[in-house]
Motif scaffolding. Sequence first.
Motif, PDB file in Angstrom:
ATOM      1  N   ILE A 196       0.842  -1.199   0.000  1.00 37.81           N
ATOM      2  CA  ILE A 196       0.000   0.000   0.000  1.00 37.81           C
ATOM      3  C   ILE A 196       0.875   1.247   0.000  1.00 37.81           C
ATOM      4  O   ILE A 196       0.656   2.178  -0.767  1.00 37.81           O
ATOM      5  N   LEU A 233       2.471   2.081  -3.303  1.00 41.56           N
ATOM      6  CA  LEU A 233       1.571   2.710  -4.274  1.00 41.56           C
ATOM      7  C   LEU A 233       1.113   4.095  -3.791  1.00 41.56           C
ATOM      8  O   LEU A 233       0.194   4.672  -4.352  1.00 41.56           O
ATOM      9  N   GLU A 234       1.770   4.612  -2.758  1.00 40.31           N
ATOM     10  CA  GLU A 234       1.496   5.921  -2.169  1.00 40.31           C
ATOM     11  C   GLU A 234       0.148   6.013  -1.481  1.00 40.31           C
ATOM     12  O   GLU A 234      -0.459   7.078  -1.397  1.00 40.31           O
ATOM     13  N   GLY A 235      -0.339   4.888  -0.960  1.00 40.46           N
ATOM     14  CA  GLY A 235      -1.529   4.900  -0.115  1.00 40.46           C
ATOM     15  C   GLY A 235      -1.107   5.155   1.320  1.00 40.46           C
ATOM     16  O   GLY A 235      -0.011   4.755   1.731  1.00 40.46           O
ATOM     17  N   THR A 258      -6.363   7.355  -0.315  1.00 38.00           N
ATOM     18  CA  THR A 258      -5.840   7.066  -1.651  1.00 38.00           C
ATOM     19  C   THR A 258      -5.593   8.325  -2.469  1.00 38.00           C
ATOM     20  O   THR A 258      -5.359   8.240  -3.674  1.00 38.00           O
ATOM     21  N   MET A 277      -2.586   8.279  -4.615  1.00 40.25           N
ATOM     22  CA  MET A 277      -2.443   7.103  -5.483  1.00 40.25           C
ATOM     23  C   MET A 277      -2.889   7.351  -6.916  1.00 40.25           C
ATOM     24  O   MET A 277      -2.621   6.534  -7.791  1.00 40.25           O
ATOM     25  N   GLN A 309      -4.834   4.355  -9.079  1.00 39.30           N
ATOM     26  CA  GLN A 309      -4.240   3.047  -8.854  1.00 39.30           C
ATOM     27  C   GLN A 309      -5.026   2.165  -7.885  1.00 39.30           C
ATOM     28  O   GLN A 309      -4.532   1.118  -7.487  1.00 39.30           O
ATOM     29  N   LEU A 329      -4.149  -1.643  -6.854  1.00 43.66           N
ATOM     30  CA  LEU A 329      -3.929  -2.071  -5.475  1.00 43.66           C
ATOM     31  C   LEU A 329      -4.755  -3.308  -5.149  1.00 43.66           C
ATOM     32  O   LEU A 329      -4.236  -4.291  -4.617  1.00 43.66           O
TER      33      LEU A 329
END
Length: 157
Positions: free
Chosen positions: A100, A103-105, A128, A131, A134, A138
């Motif tokens: 996570i 994916l920049e969450g 998110t 994100m 994405q 994810l």
Amino acid sequence: MLERKPTESKETQQERYYLVREDMLPEALLKTIQAKELLARGEVKTIHEAVDKVDLSRSAFYKYKDGVFPLNRLERERIVTISMDLEHRAGILSRVLAMIAGLEGNVLTIHQTIPLQGMANVVISVDTSMMGEQLAVLLEKLRDQDGVRRASLIGQG
């Protein structure tokens, strides 16, 4: 901006939104955004101070304040809740959290049940907004992750 067709009744009026480049906006809208930002950052304490600082009338501020927002504020409000069934093995939750983050969450909350019969349910809330688009990626990666038996989106707001 809000556009309403004059033939619609108040009950059936639907808000419509447009993405408009900043240099295309009228000065009053830009100054309204600036005044709202001054208030949000605490640089001024009152609306009167904010509108004076940006040279905007209070009537224009009140006219536009509830209808104009910077895009990044709207993006910030993208929180999803994901439910997963994880096998009870060392490192699985850690790998999920790392995925996570990769994916920049931004994980906001985690609730994990006690493992029963080798499985634990984990519900996480994720911001998110960084994100982009994405979220589907994810979910697919979570479902493909070793040790994740099920991953599903149960809430979005």
